[in-house]
Design an enzyme around this catalytic site. Structure first.
Site, mmCIF file in Angstrom:
data_model
loop_
_atom_site.group_PDB
_atom_site.id
_atom_site.type_symbol
_atom_site.label_atom_id
_atom_site.label_comp_id
_atom_site.label_asym_id
_atom_site.label_seq_id
_atom_site.Cartn_x
_atom_site.Cartn_y
_atom_site.Cartn_z
ATOM 1 N N GLU A 249 -6.474 15.949 4.413
ATOM 2 C CA GLU A 249 -7.031 14.606 5.362
ATOM 3 C C GLU A 249 -6.289 14.636 6.045
ATOM 4 O OE1 GLU A 249 -7.642 11.784 7.083
ATOM 5 O OE2 GLU A 249 -8.609 10.681 5.137
ATOM 6 N N CYS A 283 -6.855 6.186 9.428
ATOM 7 C CA CYS A 283 -6.938 7.634 10.167
ATOM 8 C C CYS A 283 -8.242 7.856 11.497
ATOM 9 C CB CYS A 283 -6.743 8.336 9.676
ATOM 10 S SG CYS A 283 -8.531 7.981 7.795
HETATM 11 P P1 NAD Z 1 5.276 10.135 7.391
HETATM 12 O O1 NAD Z 1 4.740 11.823 8.033
HETATM 13 O O2 NAD Z 1 6.719 10.616 7.405
HETATM 14 O O3 NAD Z 1 4.782 10.426 6.196
HETATM 15 C C1 NAD Z 1 3.363 10.071 6.032
HETATM 16 C C2 NAD Z 1 2.716 10.383 4.806
HETATM 17 O O4 NAD Z 1 3.739 11.587 4.033
HETATM 18 C C3 NAD Z 1 3.635 9.286 3.906
HETATM 19 O O5 NAD Z 1 2.502 9.351 2.450
HETATM 20 C C4 NAD Z 1 4.466 10.717 3.189
HETATM 21 O O6 NAD Z 1 5.136 9.540 1.943
HETATM 22 C C5 NAD Z 1 4.338 11.899 3.129
HETATM 23 N N1 NAD Z 1 4.751 12.694 3.316
HETATM 24 C C6 NAD Z 1 6.395 12.510 4.146
HETATM 25 N N2 NAD Z 1 6.607 13.799 3.927
HETATM 26 C C7 NAD Z 1 5.832 14.685 2.991
HETATM 27 C C8 NAD Z 1 6.739 15.645 2.250
HETATM 28 N N3 NAD Z 1 7.014 16.676 2.700
HETATM 29 N N4 NAD Z 1 5.772 16.477 1.440
HETATM 30 C C9 NAD Z 1 4.815 15.552 0.819
HETATM 31 N N5 NAD Z 1 4.737 13.674 1.389
HETATM 32 C C10 NAD Z 1 4.943 13.514 2.684
HETATM 33 O O7 NAD Z 1 4.379 9.458 8.517
HETATM 34 P P2 NAD Z 1 4.641 7.285 8.320
HETATM 35 O O8 NAD Z 1 5.901 7.142 9.645
HETATM 36 O O9 NAD Z 1 4.777 7.249 6.800
HETATM 37 O O10 NAD Z 1 3.645 7.625 9.341
HETATM 38 C C11 NAD Z 1 3.475 7.826 10.052
HETATM 39 C C12 NAD Z 1 1.583 9.191 10.598
HETATM 40 O O11 NAD Z 1 0.873 9.586 9.779
HETATM 41 C C13 NAD Z 1 0.982 7.966 12.009
HETATM 42 O O12 NAD Z 1 1.087 8.116 13.175
HETATM 43 C C14 NAD Z 1 -0.354 9.005 11.198
HETATM 44 O O13 NAD Z 1 -0.590 10.106 11.917
HETATM 45 C C15 NAD Z 1 0.017 9.632 9.719
HETATM 46 N N6 NAD Z 1 -1.048 8.464 8.956
HETATM 47 C C16 NAD Z 1 -1.776 9.174 8.609
HETATM 48 C C17 NAD Z 1 -2.600 8.711 7.222
HETATM 49 C C18 NAD Z 1 -3.579 9.192 7.089
HETATM 50 O O14 NAD Z 1 -4.775 8.538 6.539
HETATM 51 N N7 NAD Z 1 -4.381 10.442 7.321
HETATM 52 C C19 NAD Z 1 -2.115 7.829 6.946
HETATM 53 C C20 NAD Z 1 -0.633 7.165 6.500
HETATM 54 C C21 NAD Z 1 0.174 8.156 7.929
#
Ligand code: NAD
Length: 475
Positions: A249, A283
């Site tokens: 998702e 999202c």
């Molecule tokens: P990010 O991509 O660093 O992290 C997003 C999530 O992914 C966090 O919960 C993090 O723990 C997890 N994550 C990151 N790298 C991972 C890996 N290698 N393996 C497993 N999990 C990992 O981004 P952020 O700064 O926290 O948020 C930025 C972007 O993330 C937002 O702009 C949005 O697009 C997206 N996001 C989407 C949702 C959603 O509900 N679809 C939720 C949170 C963030």
């Protein structure tokens, strides 16, 4: 009081084996709330061993009994909702009323999965030859590893763990580093309700290290991830290399089209509320508002009035309608994205700046006339930023709505049934809501297409993701 944080492995709440921790920050005050334990490979090995035995044990419990345990978890969530909501607001920032709603929705989701787990029916296929019985059975896929983000740490986690547990899978949940206490309280409710300790584990740590270790591990049979498209693609690649089932998702950039025959007051009332809910860190947040030229100025005016009078502050305070962004990264992302768009010629109608210099508060922001190549028009803002563009012909709106690689949610306002039919048929989106905001109920599918991922986190389709099909033919 903010609770001490632990990993939960084989039913035991304990520190990381290395003693390594990371800070958890209150986004409204920037004060350190607590220390997050960072799981080591040794901790993960123990969690995996527990998930293996937990699967053996839990998958043998009848679906009827599993449903009873889940219903008890739902009741505990309701009984503890106030306490969990306060933790959620402190670590994530959303106003307390929104945190309460998230916890209560999570209880409803749990109840729904408790029932749906009892309906994982197989089938009997008439055989060609006499004396042959052909049976199709549905079985739990095996131990699951689930990665859940910080924007809805309770409800996003529950969509994964309740769907997995109702089918008989065991789960290791990698909780969000930024918002661990509310997620821990959720797991505690499931364990207190009677889920065996080895069937539900909770780990925290450095996300890439955890996913890099758990996904390839032979014990794990299924991966569920919610987060950005960029990380989702990495997770999908790793899971694919090791032939693991996945539900993803991911990001969105939802269009909201307001046609010339729309009920303007209704469109404004729903879309403004949805845009700034959870400070836009949703999202399915409506983001690209495509408004017919005849309604453009009144729509912008209505949006600006709403945004500029919204009460922004600490989510624990009475009357606050929008809290801070959940972490410092998002604040810098908002400043960069808005700055770049304005530099490229977009009109800033309100907002656009950080509020104060303590806490990650950002003004509700409205921009119009954005160049289509600006980053904001292409990257998910994931913040309190509304982008409003005008269109003349319906075709232009459809083309713009489908322009991006995302396909999570889309919204439209019209009083024409033929337009509604065209919207349903032509918008490339996993979820479409017309003339109201009708997404996210437990019984309906929740998921995207294109770069927004695949699989579902709601409805019967969500349960499907945790089941495998077995065919047996016998004489
Ligand atoms: P990010 O991509 O660093 O992290 C997003 C999530 O992914 C966090 O919960 C993090 O723990 C997890 N994550 C990151 N790298 C991972 C890996 N290698 N393996 C497993 N999990 C990992 O981004 P952020 O700064 O926290 O948020 C930025 C972007 O993330 C937002 O702009 C949005 O697009 C997206 N996001 C989407 C949702 C959603 O509900 N679809 C939720 C949170 C963030």
């Amino acid at each position: 009081m903010y609770p001490e944080l632990f990993l939960c492995i084989a039913g035991s709440w304990r520190a990381s084996s290395s003693g390594d921790t990371l800070p958890v920050i209150d986004p409204a005050t920037e004060a350190e709330l607590g220390r997050l334990p960072v799981a080591t490979e040794a901790d993960l090995d123990e969690a995996l061993a527990a998930a293996r035995s937990g699967f053996q044990e839990w998958s043998r419990v009848s679906a009827f009994e599993r449903g009873k345990v889940l219903r008890k978890a739902a009741a505990l969530l309701r009984a503890r909702s106030e306490e969990i909501a306060v933790l959620l607001t402190r670590e994530q920032g959303k106003p307390l009323a929104q945190a309460r709603t998230e916890v209560m929705n999570s209880a409803d989701l749990t109840d729904w999965f408790a029932e749906e787990g009892r309906r994982t029916y197989g089938s009997v296929i008439p055989a060609r030859a006499s004396g042959v019985a052909q049976l199709v059975t549905r079985e739990p896929v095996g131990p699951v590893v689930a990665f859940t983000p910080w924007n809805f740490p309770v409800s996003q986690s529950v969509r994964k763990i309740a769907a997995a547990l109702c089918t008989g899978c065991s789960v290791i949940l990698k909780g969000p580093e930024e918002t661990p206490a509310s997620c821990s309280a959720l797991v505690r409710a499931f364990l207190d309700a009677g889920v065996p300790g080895n069937a539900l584990g909770l780990v925290f740590g450095r996300p890439a290290e955890i996913s890099g270790y758990l996904i390839p591990h032979p014990v794990v049979r299924k991966v569920s991830f919610t987060g950005s498209t960029a990380i989702g693609k990495q997770i999908a690649a790793l899971a694919g290399q090791h032939m693991k089932r996945t539900t993803l998702e991911l990001g969105g950039h939802a269009p909201a089209i307001v046609f010339d025959d729309a009920d303007l007051a209704r469109a404004l009332s729903v879309l403004t509320t949805q845009k700034f809910r959870n400070a836009g860190q949703v999202c399915v947040s409506p983001t690209r508002f495509l408004v017919h030229r005849t309604l453009f100025e009144p729509f912008v005016e209505g949006f600006v009035t709403y945004a500029s009078t919204l009460k922004v502050g600490n989510g624990l305070e009475q009357g606050v309608e929008m809290g801070p962004l959940a972490h410092e990264r998002r604040l810098h992302a908002m400043e960069d994205l808005v700055g770049e768009a304005v530099g490229a010629g977009a009109k800033l109608r309100t907002g656009g700046r950080r509020v104060g210099n303590r806490g990650y508060f950002f003004q509700p922001t409205v921009l119009t006339d954005l160049p289509v190549q600006s980053r904001l028009m292409n990257e998910e803002p994931f913040g309190p930023v509304a982008l409003i563009q005008s269109f003349e012909e319906d075709e232009e709106a459809f083309v713009e709505a489908n322009r991006l690689p995302f396909g999570l949610a889309a919204y439209a306002y019209t009083s024409s049934s033929s337009r509604s039919a065209r919207i349903s048929a032509e918008l490339e989106s996993g979820m479409i809501s017309i003339n109201h905001h009708g997404l996210g109920l437990p019984e309906v599918p929740f998921g995207g297409i294109k770069d927004s991922g695949y699989g579902s986190e709601g409805g019967a389709e969500a349960v499907e993701g945790y089941l495998l099909t077995k065919f047996v033919s016998q004489t």
